[in-house]
Motif scaffolding. Structure first.
Motif, PDB file in Angstrom:
ATOM      1  N   GLU A  31      40.231  37.447  43.873  1.00  0.00           N
ATOM      2  CA  GLU A  31      39.941  38.549  42.677  1.00  0.00           C
ATOM      3  C   GLU A  31      39.884  38.033  41.391  1.00  0.00           C
ATOM      4  O   GLU A  31      39.039  38.620  40.517  1.00  0.00           O
ATOM      5  N   LEU A  32      40.517  37.247  40.825  1.00  0.00           N
ATOM      6  CA  LEU A  32      40.431  36.532  39.454  1.00  0.00           C
ATOM      7  C   LEU A  32      39.208  35.922  39.303  1.00  0.00           C
ATOM      8  O   LEU A  32      38.667  36.286  38.271  1.00  0.00           O
ATOM      9  N   LEU A  33      38.694  35.108  40.176  1.00  0.00           N
ATOM     10  CA  LEU A  33      37.479  34.545  40.255  1.00  0.00           C
ATOM     11  C   LEU A  33      36.289  35.446  40.041  1.00  0.00           C
ATOM     12  O   LEU A  33      35.244  35.061  39.158  1.00  0.00           O
ATOM     13  N   ASP A  34      36.284  36.641  40.806  1.00  0.00           N
ATOM     14  CA  ASP A  34      35.274  37.545  40.720  1.00  0.00           C
ATOM     15  C   ASP A  34      35.331  38.319  39.527  1.00  0.00           C
ATOM     16  O   ASP A  34      34.281  38.494  38.787  1.00  0.00           O
ATOM     17  N   GLU A  35      36.549  38.387  38.919  1.00  0.00           N
ATOM     18  CA  GLU A  35      36.682  39.298  37.535  1.00  0.00           C
ATOM     19  C   GLU A  35      36.235  38.128  36.475  1.00  0.00           C
ATOM     20  O   GLU A  35      35.689  38.634  35.759  1.00  0.00           O
TER      21      GLU A  35
END
Length: 536
Positions: A150-154
């Protein structure tokens, strides 16, 4: 050692982040791993009493935040590292923007709990404008935070840049076990240690090492699955794409516990750019050019309160700087030599005999330097790209101690020279208005005036919308401004004419009535095209 070897051995970068993401903590740990300090300090800690090396101003120690960029030069693995620890708070963003003009790459720190925050996005926009290579360190894995994917997508969606994780975590918070180093094909087992480096990290050789199953049980299979997923989603890491500013490698860790920092530092040394070309008024300067050149990007008064010194920080861009050699101050057209140039480790300094492209050196300044000034071996060009933005909050300065008027005048001049705030004067200087990005700058200005200059002031609220520098061909272009709107006209420190609009409506009216005038919300520090005005 030849100039080319000296250039290739240098890495000059800034650490940037939203406040409290762990930027200054990471800076401390980079110094710790390099051997530059023996025990790491803390920004906020009840147990660790040593202050962070980069937060040396008294107000920084009291508030637990960085309010000015710190310059830290040290050695690591036969490389000369010039690290600039920037303020994270949005009220000091202009200092950070100026600093980004003096570096070749950036490490961006992200809090895994909060993810990408507002100030992070703004800072990244500046990096993207210059195609600055960026590495990302996702910090605080010892706390419960957002899912890594999720952090990488953000990161990709909010920062408008492709990412490629080079390490990946196993667990988070209380379940945090360590990180798998995708780039080096090894696994580092997490251990808690806040102040010193210990050699108790367990290293596994690759994902198929059976020792992973022995150590982590079923979690080992989850790690294998996650890394396979990452490899399937993200393209292979390309150093060229990173250097072009199109791809950001991502590392996970816990700076407070020294974890993941060495992997970040070692990879940075391996792939981060050496000094790069710089744009000037008549072309480009290359680090390998024979003649010395450099520009001032930061000024700091009272770095050593006992000596009331003023230091101009200069980024060397080409050639070789030598102590006691004459150089041309381009703006003043004046030859100068420097007997005591210094290399800095935050507040501490040491005399240097020579410096090479990428180095940041401190020059003792008697008041002759402005931010953006250029030094050369005789050439008349100036470096471009050092921004100056319109302030957003304005206050009238009121002297509360008439017996300290001289101290107040000197202090205001020095601190606005630093870029801590912008000064606008009216009625030949009798009315002084300070403009800032955020309210916290007023607190810092008031504190430093009192504690460094003995001057006591208050700020009076001033209704104002925004300040605009006026660019025009001749005085006839600004007759309406002079006749009807002179109450809104001021001079900045360089004598440039500035219109401070009290509302958006008054700005639109002024623009309609003065069609031949350009209202500029930003200029460069060394911009010589702004016409000088003189407002009574």
């Amino acid at each position: 050692m030849s100039n080319i070897m000296e250039i290739n051995n240098r890495k000059t970068f800034a650490i940037i982040s939203h406040p409290d993401a762990g930027k200054t903590t990471l800076t401390e740990k980079l110094l710790l791993f390099s051997g530059a300090i023996k025990i790491a300090g803390a920004v906020k800690s009840n147990k660790i009493k040593k202050a962070a090396a980069s937060d040396f101003l008294e107000i920084e120690k009291q508030r637990g935040i960085s309010v000015a960029t710190s310059v830290l030069s040290f050695n690591y693995n036969d490389h000369k590292i010039n690290l600039l620890d920037t303020p994270g708070h949005k009220d000091f963003a202009e200092d950070t923007y100026r600093t980004l003009t003096a570096v070749d790459s950036v490490i961006l720190v992200i809090d895994c709990v909060k993810g990408v925050e507002e100030q992070t996005e703004k800072l990244m926009q500046v990096c993207r404008m210059r195609n600055t290579p960026v590495m990302i360190f996702i910090n605080k894995l010892d706390r419960e935070g957002k899912d890594p994917v999720e952090l990488l997508d953000e990161l990709e969606s909010k920062l408008s840049i492709k990412v490629r994780p080079l390490t990946y975590p196993l667990g988070m918070g209380y379940q945090f076990r360590g990180v798998y180093n995708i780039y080096k094909n090894s696994f580092d087992f997490y251990s808690v240690n806040k102040t010193k480096i210990e050699d108790d990290v367990v290293v596994f050789e690759g994902l198929q090492d059976k020792g992973l199953d022995d150590k982590f049980g079923t979690d080992a299979q989850k790690l294998r699955h996650d890394v396979e997923l990452i490899d399937g989603i993200y393209e292979n890491f390309s150093i060229e794409e990173y250097l072009n500013g199109n791809l950001a490698p991502v590392f996970f860790g816990s700076a407070i516990n020294n974890f993941g920092v060495k992997e970040l530092l070692d990879t940075f040394i391996e792939i981060a750019p050496s000094p790069t070309n710089r744009e000037i008024t008549n072309g480009t300067v290359k680090p390998v050019d024979k003649n010395f050149s450099g520009f001032v990007f930061k000024i700091h008064s009272n770095l050593d309160p006992k000596h009331r010194d003023r230091i101009a920080f200069l980024r060397v861009c080409s050639g070789k700087f030598e102590r006691n050699k004459f150089y041309l101050h381009v703006r003043l057209n004046r030859q100068l030599k420097f007997a005591n140039p210094a290399s800095f480790m935050a507040q501490s300094k040491s005399l240097l005999e020579e410096a090479f492209p990428g180095d940041v050196i401190g020059l003792y300044d008697s008041g002759i330097f402005n931010i953006g000034d250029t030094l050369t071996e005789g050439e008349g060009f100036m470096f471009k790209g050092i921004p100056r933005f319109s302030p957003e909050v304005f206050r009238i300065v009121r002297n509360t101690d008439p017996f300290k008027s001289k101290q107040m005048e000197k202090g205001i001049q020095h601190l606005t020279d630093e870029g801590l705030a912008q000064l606008f004067v009216q009625n030949y200087g009798n009315k002084k208005v300070v403009g800032v990005v955020g309210e916290l700058q007023f607190d810092v200005l008031k504190y430093r005036l009192l504690n460094e200059y003995g001057a006591s002031i208050d700020f009076v609220t001033m209704p104002a919308y925004k300040a605009f520098w006026l660019k025009y061909e001749n005085k006839n272009d600004i007759q309406d401004l002079l006749n009807i709107r002179s109450h809104s006209l001021y001079n900045d420190k360089n004598g440039n004419l500035v219109f401070i609009a009290d509302t958006d409506f008054s700005l639109k009216m002024a623009m309609d009535k003065n069609p031949n005038v350009k209202f500029l919300s930003s200029i460069e520090h060394n911009d010589q095209t702004i016409l000088m005005g003189d407002v009574a």
